[in-house]
Structure formats: C-alpha cells, structure tokens
Design a protein around this motif. Structure first.
Motif, PDB file in Angstrom:
ATOM      1  N   ALA A  77       0.849  -1.200   0.000  1.00 41.36           N
ATOM      2  CA  ALA A  77       0.000   0.000   0.000  1.00 41.36           C
ATOM      3  C   ALA A  77       0.879   1.242   0.000  1.00 41.36           C
ATOM      4  O   ALA A  77       1.914   1.288   0.657  1.00 41.36           O
ATOM      5  CB  ALA A  77      -0.914   0.011   1.217  1.00 41.36           C
ATOM      6  N   ILE A  78       0.454   2.251  -0.758  1.00 44.92           N
ATOM      7  CA  ILE A  78       1.203   3.516  -0.835  1.00 44.92           C
ATOM      8  C   ILE A  78       0.647   4.500   0.196  1.00 44.92           C
ATOM      9  O   ILE A  78      -0.520   4.401   0.591  1.00 44.92           O
ATOM     10  CB  ILE A  78       1.125   4.109  -2.256  1.00 44.92           C
ATOM     11  CG1 ILE A  78       2.150   5.231  -2.419  1.00 44.92           C
ATOM     12  CG2 ILE A  78      -0.271   4.582  -2.594  1.00 44.92           C
ATOM     13  CD1 ILE A  78       2.440   5.592  -3.845  1.00 44.92           C
ATOM     14  N   ILE A  79       1.484   5.426   0.636  1.00 48.56           N
ATOM     15  CA  ILE A  79       1.025   6.464   1.556  1.00 48.56           C
ATOM     16  C   ILE A  79      -0.071   7.280   0.864  1.00 48.56           C
ATOM     17  O   ILE A  79       0.117   7.794  -0.232  1.00 48.56           O
ATOM     18  CB  ILE A  79       2.183   7.388   1.981  1.00 48.56           C
ATOM     19  CG1 ILE A  79       3.124   6.648   2.913  1.00 48.56           C
ATOM     20  CG2 ILE A  79       1.644   8.649   2.650  1.00 48.56           C
ATOM     21  CD1 ILE A  79       4.299   7.476   3.388  1.00 48.56           C
ATOM     22  N   THR A  80      -1.226   7.350   1.524  1.00 47.13           N
ATOM     23  CA  THR A  80      -2.349   8.122   0.998  1.00 47.13           C
ATOM     24  C   THR A  80      -2.145   9.600   1.283  1.00 47.13           C
ATOM     25  O   THR A  80      -2.345  10.442   0.423  1.00 47.13           O
ATOM     26  CB  THR A  80      -3.669   7.658   1.646  1.00 47.13           C
ATOM     27  OG1 THR A  80      -3.789   6.249   1.468  1.00 47.13           O
ATOM     28  CG2 THR A  80      -4.857   8.358   1.043  1.00 47.13           C
ATOM     29  N   ASN A  81      -1.776   9.900   2.517  1.00 46.57           N
ATOM     30  CA  ASN A  81      -1.490  11.276   2.895  1.00 46.57           C
ATOM     31  C   ASN A  81      -0.724  11.319   4.209  1.00 46.57           C
ATOM     32  O   ASN A  81      -0.607  10.321   4.904  1.00 46.57           O
ATOM     33  CB  ASN A  81      -2.761  12.127   2.974  1.00 46.57           C
ATOM     34  CG  ASN A  81      -3.650  11.755   4.121  1.00 46.57           C
ATOM     35  OD1 ASN A  81      -3.718  10.608   4.523  1.00 46.57           O
ATOM     36  ND2 ASN A  81      -4.356  12.733   4.668  1.00 46.57           N
ATOM     37  N   ALA A  82      -0.186  12.488   4.475  1.00 48.10           N
ATOM     38  CA  ALA A  82       0.551  12.737   5.713  1.00 48.10           C
ATOM     39  C   ALA A  82      -0.004  14.018   6.322  1.00 48.10           C
ATOM     40  O   ALA A  82      -0.087  15.036   5.645  1.00 48.10           O
ATOM     41  CB  ALA A  82       2.040  12.883   5.427  1.00 48.10           C
ATOM     42  N   VAL A  83      -0.410  13.952   7.591  1.00 47.98           N
ATOM     43  CA  VAL A  83      -0.945  15.119   8.287  1.00 47.98           C
ATOM     44  C   VAL A  83       0.081  15.531   9.347  1.00 47.98           C
ATOM     45  O   VAL A  83       0.287  14.830  10.327  1.00 47.98           O
ATOM     46  CB  VAL A  83      -2.315  14.813   8.923  1.00 47.98           C
ATOM     47  CG1 VAL A  83      -2.853  16.051   9.639  1.00 47.98           C
ATOM     48  CG2 VAL A  83      -3.304  14.343   7.862  1.00 47.98           C
TER      49      VAL A  83
END
Length: 142
Positions: A77-83
């Motif tokens: 799985a790829i990083i969807t987002n970073a907060v």
C-alpha cells in the motif's frame, strides 16, 4: 505554498460530513485526516520527536518521529497522505531505506498544520522514501 494549503483546506472543509472523491486529487476524508492529526498530537506527549500522522492506503493512522525513514510503500500500500502536527524539513531518497539520494535537489519544508495528499501517487515520482528533521517554522494559522 499558502495557496495550495488554502485549496486543500477548502476541499477538506467540504468533506466534513463524508468522504468525497475529486478527480485528479483522490479521496478526501476529513474524519480520517483528523484521526491522523489527533494520533500525531497524542503521540507527541509520549515522544516529543513525533511530527506527523501518516496513512497507507485505507489503513489506520501511524505516527512518525523525526529522522525515521519512511518508505512510500508498505505491505503493497502507498502512503495516501501525511498530516503534519509539527513543522519539519524533509529529505527525499531514491531507495526505500533513505540511503541513496537525496533524489531531488531541494528539501521540502513543511509548516503546520498541513495535510499532504498523495495525488495520483505523486510522491513516487520524487523518490521511494523520506525522513524529516525539525525546523523552526510555526503554524500557518495563528
């Protein structure tokens, strides 16, 4: 940079009730993004080097500490987002272990709060992993 943040903040505001899918941007889900931010803030109490909450695919939020190498893909799985809950300066590498590179000629400087969406798997065009260090920037919102 402020313009991009304003657009993202506006889109996230529209998605407060439910997740929405925007062509070319991907899925915005304010509830998941808030969970990532809260996980980051809570983790800072236990480890002050925590600075971001990330999510691979539709998985649960994970927190990252400064100088931790983060591969763009994990278990397929790829990083969807970073907060980001704390400011950081990030360095992108061409390999998955943060050893070869940096792969781009500049550092990525991130103020907080900031939600970095991985639009159309954009991050893989930059490299395969990254690590971040603290910086002296504050927040975008006073």
């Amino acid at each position: 940079m402020l313009f991009v943040f304003t657009i993202i903040a506006t889109l996230v505001t529209f998605s407060l009730a439910t997740a929405i899918s925007i062509p070319g941007v991907g899925e915005l889900d304010a509830e998941k993004d808030l969970a990532q931010y809260n996980a980051c803030v809570e983790a800072v109490e236990a480890d002050p080097d925590t600075f971001v909450g990330i999510r691979y695919g539709s998985g649960s939020p994970e927190t990252v500490v400064y100088s931790q190498c983060v591969p763009w893909r994990k278990n397929g799985a790829i990083i969807t987002n970073a907060v980001f809950c704390r400011p950081a300066t990030c360095y992108v590498f061409s390999d998955k272990e943060c050893k070869t590179g940096p792969s781009i000629p500049f550092n990525v400087i991130v103020p907080v709060p900031f939600d970095f969406l991985n639009t159309a798997d954009f991050v893989e065009y930059l490299g395969q992993s990254a690590y971040c260090s603290p910086n002296g920037l504050g927040t975008l919102i006073p």
